[in-house]
Design a protein around this motif. Structure first.
Motif, PDB file in Angstrom:
ATOM      1  N   TYR A 223       0.844  -1.191   0.000  1.00  0.00           N
ATOM      2  CA  TYR A 223       0.000   0.000   0.000  1.00  0.00           C
ATOM      3  C   TYR A 223       0.880   1.242   0.000  1.00  0.00           C
ATOM      4  CZ  TYR A 223      -2.650  -3.748   2.264  1.00  0.00           C
ATOM      5  OH  TYR A 223      -3.205  -4.950   2.587  1.00  0.00           O
ATOM      6  N   SER A 224       0.406   2.289  -0.676  1.00  0.00           N
ATOM      7  CA  SER A 224       1.127   3.546  -0.670  1.00  0.00           C
ATOM      8  C   SER A 224       0.169   4.680  -0.991  1.00  0.00           C
ATOM      9  CB  SER A 224       2.269   3.519  -1.694  1.00  0.00           C
ATOM     10  OG  SER A 224       3.192   4.539  -1.421  1.00  0.00           O
ATOM     11  N   GLY A 225       0.611   5.898  -0.704  1.00  0.00           N
ATOM     12  CA  GLY A 225      -0.128   7.077  -1.110  1.00  0.00           C
ATOM     13  C   GLY A 225      -1.226   7.515  -0.178  1.00  0.00           C
ATOM     14  N   GLY A 226      -1.285   6.972   1.000  1.00  0.00           N
ATOM     15  CA  GLY A 226      -2.361   7.337   1.913  1.00  0.00           C
ATOM     16  C   GLY A 226      -1.981   8.404   2.913  1.00  0.00           C
ATOM     17  N   HIS A 227      -2.958   8.757   3.722  1.00  0.00           N
ATOM     18  CA  HIS A 227      -2.757   9.813   4.705  1.00  0.00           C
ATOM     19  C   HIS A 227      -2.999   9.349   6.136  1.00  0.00           C
ATOM     20  CE1 HIS A 227      -7.118   9.878   4.684  1.00  0.00           C
ATOM     21  NE2 HIS A 227      -7.062  10.034   3.373  1.00  0.00           N
ATOM     22  N   ALA A 228      -3.479   8.137   6.318  1.00  0.00           N
ATOM     23  CA  ALA A 228      -3.728   7.629   7.666  1.00  0.00           C
ATOM     24  C   ALA A 228      -2.397   7.271   8.328  1.00  0.00           C
ATOM     25  CB  ALA A 228      -4.639   6.407   7.608  1.00  0.00           C
ATOM     26  N   PRO A 229      -2.275   7.519   9.619  1.00  0.00           N
ATOM     27  CA  PRO A 229      -1.018   7.208  10.305  1.00  0.00           C
ATOM     28  C   PRO A 229      -0.834   5.705  10.517  1.00  0.00           C
ATOM     29  CG  PRO A 229      -2.650   7.962  11.883  1.00  0.00           C
ATOM     30  CD  PRO A 229      -3.267   8.105  10.524  1.00  0.00           C
ATOM     31  N   GLY A 230       0.432   5.299  10.633  1.00  0.00           N
ATOM     32  CA  GLY A 230       0.746   3.907  10.927  1.00  0.00           C
ATOM     33  C   GLY A 230       0.635   2.999   9.730  1.00  0.00           C
ATOM     34  N   HIS A 231       0.913   1.731   9.958  1.00  0.00           N
ATOM     35  CA  HIS A 231       0.881   0.705   8.907  1.00  0.00           C
ATOM     36  C   HIS A 231      -0.571   0.296   8.670  1.00  0.00           C
ATOM     37  CE1 HIS A 231       1.509  -2.986   6.713  1.00  0.00           C
ATOM     38  NE2 HIS A 231       2.813  -2.774   6.690  1.00  0.00           N
TER      39      HIS A 231
ATOM     40  N   THR B  28      -3.941  -1.665   7.317  1.00  0.00           N
ATOM     41  CA  THR B  28      -4.328  -3.052   7.080  1.00  0.00           C
ATOM     42  C   THR B  28      -5.171  -3.127   5.817  1.00  0.00           C
ATOM     43  OG1 THR B  28      -6.392  -2.886   8.314  1.00  0.00           O
ATOM     44  CG2 THR B  28      -4.396  -3.492   9.570  1.00  0.00           C
ATOM     45  N   TYR B  29      -5.303  -4.319   5.294  1.00  0.00           N
ATOM     46  CA  TYR B  29      -6.132  -4.525   4.102  1.00  0.00           C
ATOM     47  C   TYR B  29      -7.557  -4.055   4.351  1.00  0.00           C
ATOM     48  CZ  TYR B  29      -8.246  -6.919   0.112  1.00  0.00           C
ATOM     49  OH  TYR B  29      -8.927  -7.211  -1.039  1.00  0.00           O
ATOM     50  N   ARG B  30      -8.083  -4.374   5.507  1.00  0.00           N
ATOM     51  CA  ARG B  30      -9.455  -3.973   5.845  1.00  0.00           C
ATOM     52  C   ARG B  30      -9.588  -2.446   5.818  1.00  0.00           C
ATOM     53  NH1 ARG B  30     -12.905  -6.689  10.569  1.00  0.00           N
ATOM     54  NH2 ARG B  30     -14.900  -5.816   9.947  1.00  0.00           N
ATOM     55  N   GLU B  31      -8.595  -1.753   6.368  1.00  0.00           N
ATOM     56  CA  GLU B  31      -8.633  -0.288   6.362  1.00  0.00           C
ATOM     57  C   GLU B  31      -8.539   0.259   4.936  1.00  0.00           C
ATOM     58  OE1 GLU B  31      -6.575   0.538  10.717  1.00  0.00           O
ATOM     59  OE2 GLU B  31      -5.295   0.293   8.957  1.00  0.00           O
ATOM     60  N   ILE B  32      -7.680  -0.347   4.129  1.00  0.00           N
ATOM     61  CA  ILE B  32      -7.519   0.086   2.747  1.00  0.00           C
ATOM     62  C   ILE B  32      -8.839  -0.065   1.991  1.00  0.00           C
ATOM     63  CG2 ILE B  32      -6.349  -0.420   0.545  1.00  0.00           C
ATOM     64  CD1 ILE B  32      -4.522   0.805   2.659  1.00  0.00           C
ATOM     65  N   CYS B  33      -9.481  -1.205   2.180  1.00  0.00           N
ATOM     66  CA  CYS B  33     -10.738  -1.495   1.474  1.00  0.00           C
ATOM     67  C   CYS B  33     -11.867  -0.536   1.848  1.00  0.00           C
ATOM     68  CB  CYS B  33     -11.174  -2.937   1.713  1.00  0.00           C
ATOM     69  SG  CYS B  33     -10.143  -4.122   0.849  1.00  0.00           S
ATOM     70  N   SER B  34     -11.762   0.103   3.004  1.00  0.00           N
ATOM     71  CA  SER B  34     -12.791   1.064   3.408  1.00  0.00           C
ATOM     72  C   SER B  34     -12.742   2.307   2.518  1.00  0.00           C
ATOM     73  CB  SER B  34     -12.585   1.482   4.872  1.00  0.00           C
ATOM     74  OG  SER B  34     -11.478   2.376   4.989  1.00  0.00           O
ATOM     75  N   GLY B  35     -11.585   2.537   1.898  1.00  0.00           N
ATOM     76  CA  GLY B  35     -11.410   3.725   1.075  1.00  0.00           C
ATOM     77  C   GLY B  35     -11.123   4.977   1.879  1.00  0.00           C
TER      78      GLY B  35
END
Length: 179
Positions: free
Chosen positions: A36-44, A46-53
């Motif tokens: 994963y890359s290009g996000g703004h949420a702190p920390g590593h 998870t797939y579940r978080e990524i899928c939330s958009g």
């Protein structure tokens, strides 16, 4: 024995399972890691978080390649021709910003090459290319069960109906670049 010139490339073309499977077959690619890359949420994330958009991250792969065997430009041409770079935030049935078409460059030279490839390839598409070009900030490796997904799960429906056709396209368009 030749000396290797190992470099990194990071990009996303929808589901990372697809792009990973494609680049595992390309000559000169030493390693492919889904992440994963290009996000703004702190920390590593998870797939579940990524899928939330909600995190802003894209599903990407990071490839280690031998620049003595394949150029960054050739890698980007394979990338651009094995996914649809004209659909904003989607690839097939996969919708959301996590499935965007994106090239994360590692240095100024990669940025210049990415801009050149998009400019040169744009006229070959019926619709406008929407592939994002951004500097790589952080690459987070995806969970273990995402790594080598196609190789480990070829019998699953998604693999058969979505990934296998991409591999067929790769083999047809880029036979000279296969392992």
């Amino acid at each position: 024995m030749t000396n290797k010139n190992l470099q990194l490339a990071t990009f996303g073309g929808g589901c990372f399972w697809c792009t990973e499977a494609v680049f595992q077959e390309v000559k000169g690619i030493e390693k492919v890691v889904s992440g994963y890359s290009g996000g703004h949420a702190p920390g590593h994330p998870t797939y579940r978080e990524i899928c939330s958009g909600l995190t802003g991250h894209a599903e990407v792969i990071q490839v280690t390649f031998d620049a003595n065997m394949i150029s960054y430009q050739d890698i980007l041409v394979v990338f651009m021709t094995t996914h649809d770079p004209t659909t904003l935030n989607r690839q097939g049935a996969d919708k959301g910003t996590q499935y965007r078409s994106v090239i994360y460059y590692h240095n100024k030279k990669q940025k210049e090459i990415a801009e050149l490839v998009l400019k040169e390839m744009g006229p070959y598409y019926d619709n406008q290319v929407v592939t994002e070009i951004s500097p790589l900030d952080v690459f987070y490796e995806a969970e273990d069960y995402h790594q080598n997904y196609y190789r480990n799960n070829q019998e699953q429906g998604y693999c058969s109906f979505v990934i296998t056709p991409k591999l067929t396209k790769l083999r047809k368009l880029h036979a000279d670049k296969l392992k």
